[in-house]
Design a protein around this motif. Sequence first.
Motif, mmCIF file in Angstrom:
data_model
loop_
_atom_site.group_PDB
_atom_site.id
_atom_site.type_symbol
_atom_site.label_atom_id
_atom_site.label_comp_id
_atom_site.label_asym_id
_atom_site.label_seq_id
_atom_site.Cartn_x
_atom_site.Cartn_y
_atom_site.Cartn_z
ATOM 1 N N GLY A 100 12.739 -5.125 -27.811
ATOM 2 C CA GLY A 100 11.909 -3.973 -28.152
ATOM 3 C C GLY A 100 12.168 -3.443 -29.556
ATOM 4 O O GLY A 100 11.601 -2.436 -29.963
ATOM 5 N N ASP A 101 13.016 -4.114 -30.316
ATOM 6 C CA ASP A 101 13.344 -3.715 -31.684
ATOM 7 C C ASP A 101 12.218 -4.176 -32.607
ATOM 8 O O ASP A 101 12.003 -5.375 -32.799
ATOM 9 C CB ASP A 101 14.675 -4.342 -32.091
ATOM 10 C CG ASP A 101 15.105 -3.968 -33.495
ATOM 11 O OD1 ASP A 101 14.250 -3.656 -34.349
ATOM 12 O OD2 ASP A 101 16.330 -4.004 -33.754
ATOM 13 N N HIS A 102 11.503 -3.219 -33.173
ATOM 14 C CA HIS A 102 10.321 -3.506 -33.986
ATOM 15 C C HIS A 102 10.641 -4.427 -35.171
ATOM 16 O O HIS A 102 9.900 -5.373 -35.446
ATOM 17 C CB HIS A 102 9.704 -2.198 -34.465
ATOM 18 C CG HIS A 102 8.343 -2.344 -35.061
ATOM 19 N ND1 HIS A 102 7.247 -2.762 -34.342
ATOM 20 C CD2 HIS A 102 7.908 -2.155 -36.325
ATOM 21 C CE1 HIS A 102 6.191 -2.811 -35.123
ATOM 22 N NE2 HIS A 102 6.569 -2.448 -36.338
ATOM 23 N N GLU A 103 11.730 -4.175 -35.869
ATOM 24 C CA GLU A 103 12.103 -5.004 -37.024
ATOM 25 C C GLU A 103 12.470 -6.430 -36.605
ATOM 26 O O GLU A 103 12.109 -7.398 -37.270
ATOM 27 C CB GLU A 103 13.268 -4.364 -37.796
ATOM 28 C CG GLU A 103 12.895 -3.073 -38.492
ATOM 29 C CD GLU A 103 11.783 -3.261 -39.519
ATOM 30 O OE1 GLU A 103 11.828 -4.240 -40.299
ATOM 31 O OE2 GLU A 103 10.848 -2.443 -39.528
ATOM 32 N N PHE A 104 13.196 -6.554 -35.500
ATOM 33 C CA PHE A 104 13.569 -7.875 -34.991
ATOM 34 C C PHE A 104 12.313 -8.648 -34.587
ATOM 35 O O PHE A 104 12.201 -9.842 -34.840
ATOM 36 C CB PHE A 104 14.537 -7.708 -33.813
ATOM 37 C CG PHE A 104 15.139 -8.988 -33.278
ATOM 38 C CD1 PHE A 104 15.249 -10.143 -34.043
ATOM 39 C CD2 PHE A 104 15.618 -9.033 -31.974
ATOM 40 C CE1 PHE A 104 15.814 -11.304 -33.536
ATOM 41 C CE2 PHE A 104 16.184 -10.189 -31.453
ATOM 42 C CZ PHE A 104 16.282 -11.327 -32.242
ATOM 43 N N GLU A 105 11.354 -7.961 -33.969
ATOM 44 C CA GLU A 105 10.093 -8.607 -33.597
ATOM 45 C C GLU A 105 9.355 -9.116 -34.831
ATOM 46 O O GLU A 105 8.851 -10.240 -34.835
ATOM 47 C CB GLU A 105 9.192 -7.652 -32.814
ATOM 48 C CG GLU A 105 9.641 -7.418 -31.400
ATOM 49 C CD GLU A 105 8.710 -6.492 -30.631
ATOM 50 O OE1 GLU A 105 7.622 -6.147 -31.145
ATOM 51 O OE2 GLU A 105 9.072 -6.115 -29.510
ATOM 52 N N HIS A 106 9.285 -8.284 -35.882
ATOM 53 C CA HIS A 106 8.624 -8.721 -37.117
ATOM 54 C C HIS A 106 9.290 -9.985 -37.663
ATOM 55 O O HIS A 106 8.607 -10.926 -38.064
ATOM 56 C CB HIS A 106 8.648 -7.629 -38.189
ATOM 57 C CG HIS A 106 7.619 -6.584 -37.996
ATOM 58 N ND1 HIS A 106 6.274 -6.871 -37.903
ATOM 59 C CD2 HIS A 106 7.723 -5.245 -37.889
ATOM 60 C CE1 HIS A 106 5.590 -5.758 -37.735
ATOM 61 N NE2 HIS A 106 6.449 -4.745 -37.723
ATOM 62 N N PHE A 107 10.611 -9.984 -37.684
ATOM 63 C CA PHE A 107 11.336 -11.164 -38.174
ATOM 64 C C PHE A 107 11.038 -12.381 -37.297
ATOM 65 O O PHE A 107 10.704 -13.452 -37.789
ATOM 66 C CB PHE A 107 12.849 -10.899 -38.207
ATOM 67 C CG PHE A 107 13.639 -12.139 -38.506
ATOM 68 C CD1 PHE A 107 13.742 -12.605 -39.808
ATOM 69 C CD2 PHE A 107 14.250 -12.849 -37.492
ATOM 70 C CE1 PHE A 107 14.447 -13.767 -40.089
ATOM 71 C CE2 PHE A 107 14.962 -14.017 -37.762
ATOM 72 C CZ PHE A 107 15.059 -14.467 -39.067
ATOM 73 N N ALA A 108 11.149 -12.202 -35.986
ATOM 74 C CA ALA A 108 11.025 -13.325 -35.055
ATOM 75 C C ALA A 108 9.602 -13.867 -34.971
ATOM 76 O O ALA A 108 9.415 -15.058 -34.690
ATOM 77 C CB ALA A 108 11.502 -12.909 -33.657
ATOM 78 N N TYR A 109 8.600 -13.046 -35.202
ATOM 79 C CA TYR A 109 7.220 -13.507 -35.047
ATOM 80 C C TYR A 109 6.644 -14.129 -36.305
ATOM 81 O O TYR A 109 5.632 -14.808 -36.240
ATOM 82 C CB TYR A 109 6.313 -12.378 -34.547
ATOM 83 C CG TYR A 109 6.479 -12.206 -33.076
ATOM 84 C CD1 TYR A 109 5.733 -12.956 -32.186
ATOM 85 C CD2 TYR A 109 7.450 -11.354 -32.566
ATOM 86 C CE1 TYR A 109 5.927 -12.847 -30.833
ATOM 87 C CE2 TYR A 109 7.639 -11.235 -31.210
ATOM 88 C CZ TYR A 109 6.875 -11.981 -30.352
ATOM 89 O OH TYR A 109 7.085 -11.875 -29.009
ATOM 90 N N ARG A 110 7.286 -13.939 -37.433
ATOM 91 C CA ARG A 110 6.720 -14.518 -38.644
ATOM 92 C C ARG A 110 7.796 -15.157 -39.521
ATOM 93 O O ARG A 110 7.822 -16.360 -39.674
ATOM 94 C CB ARG A 110 5.913 -13.469 -39.397
ATOM 95 C CG ARG A 110 4.643 -13.122 -38.624
ATOM 96 C CD ARG A 110 3.924 -11.942 -39.239
ATOM 97 N NE ARG A 110 2.813 -11.524 -38.404
ATOM 98 C CZ ARG A 110 2.900 -10.692 -37.376
ATOM 99 N NH1 ARG A 110 4.061 -10.191 -37.010
ATOM 100 N NH2 ARG A 110 1.831 -10.346 -36.689
#
Length: 178
Positions: free
Chosen positions: A95-105
């Motif tokens: 649920g960490d927004h920054e981690f999601e940004h990193f992991a998705y792109r």
Amino acid sequence: MTRTFSPSTRLYTWGVTVTLAYVLSQLAQSLDMGGHASITWMWGLLMLPPLVMEVMIWPKKEVSPEVRQQDALGAGWGLLVILGMLVTVAALASGDHEFEHFAYRTLWFVVAAVGFTHTALVEHKIKSATYATAAVLNAVAALMMFFDYETMEPIAFGLAALIQGVPILVHARSVAQA
């Protein structure tokens, strides 16, 4: 039971599924359909055919060094995809927004840069140049995503389709014509 797939079939399977997944990801993002979870599920489903194909060819006995090298490349790419997917799922679960940004792109440009670098080192000259170029383009894209995410976010998936899927399709075509 070990199956045999031609090198062009394996390459086309990887190239088509990667390109299709990125095009659909770009479409989903542009139309604001779903979100990270739906894109993760879609990728999981689209990566099944090439991953299953790579598993089905192992183990082979008594094959030429060239075939063994191609099998090792396929297995290496399969491992990279699985590890990347695990990080992506962990980002979703966190649920960490920054981690999601990193992991998705950003992560996927890094994964491609690593995979294409390795592929360039073991492929023949012409294909090596294609993969080395793809490695550099993916490394630059990863840096751009890391340092200027807002500018890159709208085009990241479309760019990835071009610099990740297309080189594999070009290689597949050259193998099929040989």
